[in-house]
Enzyme design. Structure first.
Site, PDB file in Angstrom:
ATOM      1  N   HIS A 158      73.861  39.581 107.416  1.00  0.00           N
ATOM      2  CA  HIS A 158      74.988  39.597 106.481  1.00  0.00           C
ATOM      3  C   HIS A 158      74.500  40.104 105.129  1.00  0.00           C
ATOM      4  O   HIS A 158      73.476  39.656 104.615  1.00  0.00           O
ATOM      5  CB  HIS A 158      75.580  38.195 106.323  1.00  0.00           C
ATOM      6  CG  HIS A 158      76.301  37.700 107.539  1.00  0.00           C
ATOM      7  ND1 HIS A 158      77.486  38.243 107.964  1.00  0.00           N
ATOM      8  CD2 HIS A 158      75.984  36.712 108.431  1.00  0.00           C
ATOM      9  CE1 HIS A 158      77.898  37.613 109.058  1.00  0.00           C
ATOM     10  NE2 HIS A 158      77.002  36.685 109.364  1.00  0.00           N
ATOM     11  N   CYS A 200      77.213  44.687 106.218  1.00  0.00           N
ATOM     12  CA  CYS A 200      78.297  45.125 105.338  1.00  0.00           C
ATOM     13  C   CYS A 200      77.728  45.857 104.121  1.00  0.00           C
ATOM     14  O   CYS A 200      76.716  45.429 103.560  1.00  0.00           O
ATOM     15  CB  CYS A 200      79.130  43.924 104.891  1.00  0.00           C
ATOM     16  SG  CYS A 200      79.971  43.066 106.235  1.00  0.00           S
TER      17      CYS A 200
END
Length: 391
Positions: A158, A200
């Protein structure tokens, strides 16, 4: 007459064979493209917890690919922040799958995890890259690269704008990775480096690179998320990310002798399928992507070093050494000095020991080799003429 023509043809073939064997060995072993002699891979899953199952699957899928293409476990540093295979919620204990079909167990019985659980930290990752590890760290946990090593770094987890989370407790920034790669270059720890990240806003993680010979790619642009590819109802979570899935799908068609290039790989990027916009940064990379093979980073190599002719090697002057008395302090120091070996240095002493300290023969010189080849050819022609005259 027919016999004479056959003899002339045979003689011509023998002459061409002699000339072919007289070519320098360096031309035979000449490399095209990358000049690296070994490959290494650093694969990082930075996420903990069961719901991040797909990140472990991403890393294990990449591990299986580089290992299948020839990089041995001794040259792979695998870092897994969590062990989903042994999680109590795993309906298939000891297994990790990247598809709901469950046709391939990525965990299996032949996997070597170098850093596991709480060992996967930002500090340990940076120490692995830069080689600044404690003396107690075993060789299997070290990145033992040199200036002829091609290094592949893959990271998943992440992240956000210029950062990637480790274990939900700390972060590594784009500046940290860029500075670590710069240290690697200064310390001659890589020849070429390929950085790939699936998270991301992944493309922001390679925006700060400034070292030479670096190629980078990521799954998504700034302000954009990276999405999972498939959910599994039995496992209850997503099993792989979309970007990594399509990379691995393409790599399944690659073998050790494949001539597919990095440009071919990047040309497969489809934002509609991946659901994000992957990026590539090649301004620091000197070679054309169409001349850079996929196996230059994902595969193992077995190349030979070609030494120059003996007469071109610089003779090492012999320095008389006075033996210290037994028990004196100089003994230990003398032993330490003799035990030092420079990485990448080729000692020419054994060669000159066989030829003598001052090799005077120039029999290996290129002009002499050509003269010998022509002399052999002349002998063959004379022999053919003599046989023809007797007939």
């Amino acid at each position: 007459m027919l016999g004479f023509l056959r003899l002339v043809f045979l003689t011509t073939w023998l002459v061409s064979l002699v000339h072919a064997q007289a070519e320098p060995v360096s031309e035979f072993f000449g490399r095209q493209g990358s000049s690296h002699t070994n490959n290494w891979a650093v694969l990082v899953d930075a996420s903990r917890y069961w719901f991040n199952y797909r990140h472990m699957s991403n890393a294990l899928g990449m591990y299986r690919t580089v290992k299948r293409l020839g990089i041995p476990d001794s040259n792979i540093i695998l870092m897994l922040a969590d062990d989903a295979a042994c999680n109590p919620r795993n309906k298939f204990p000891g297994c990790v799958y990247s598809s709901s079909a469950k046709t391939l167990d990525l965990y299996g019985d032949n996997i070597e995890v170098d850093y596991r659980g709480y060992e996967v930290t930002v500090e340990n990752f940076l120490r692995v890259l830069t080689g600044r590890v404690e003396p107690s760290v075993p060789r299997s946990k070290r990145l033992l690269t040199d200036d002829r090593s091609n290094v592949f770094i893959y990271m998943t987890g992440h992240g956000g704008n210029e950062f990637l989370k480790f274990q939900d407790s700390e972060e590594i920034s784009a500046f940290d990775i860029a500075d670590a790669v710069a240290q690697m270059w200064e310390k001659k720890r890589y020849n070429e480096l390929f950085f790939m990240i699936d998270t991301c806003q992944a493309n922001t993680m390679y925006s700060k690179f400034y070292s030479p010979n670096v190629l980078a790619t990521g799954s998504s642009v700034i302000g954009e998320n990276s999405y999972s590819y498939e959910n599994d109802r039995d496992i209850g979570v997503a099993v792989i990310d979309s970007y990594t899935h399509y990379i691995l799908e393409y790599m399944e068609g690659i073998n050790k002798t494949s001539q597919a290039t990095m440009q071919d790989l990047f040309d497969t990027y489809d934002p509609e399928k991946i659901a994000s916009h992957p990026g590539v940064r090649s301004d620091l990379f000197p070679r054309s992507l169409r001349d850079t093979l996929v196996t230059d980073f994902f595969g193992g190599v077995a190349q030979a070093e070609v030494l120059p002719p003996l007469e071109e090697l610089e003779l090492i002057p012999s320095v008389p050494v006075t033996e210290p008395m037994a028990g004196s302090p100089e003994v230990a120091l003398h032993g330490l000095q003799d035990s030092r070996v420079e990485v990448g240095f080729v000692d020419s002493a054994p060669f000159f020991a066989a030829l003598g300290e001052e090799p005077e023969s120039t029999i290996g010189a290129p002009l002499v080799r050509k003269a010998r080849a022509w002399a052999s050819s002349a002998v063959l022609v004379l022999l053919a003429g003599w046989i023809a005259s007797r007939k």
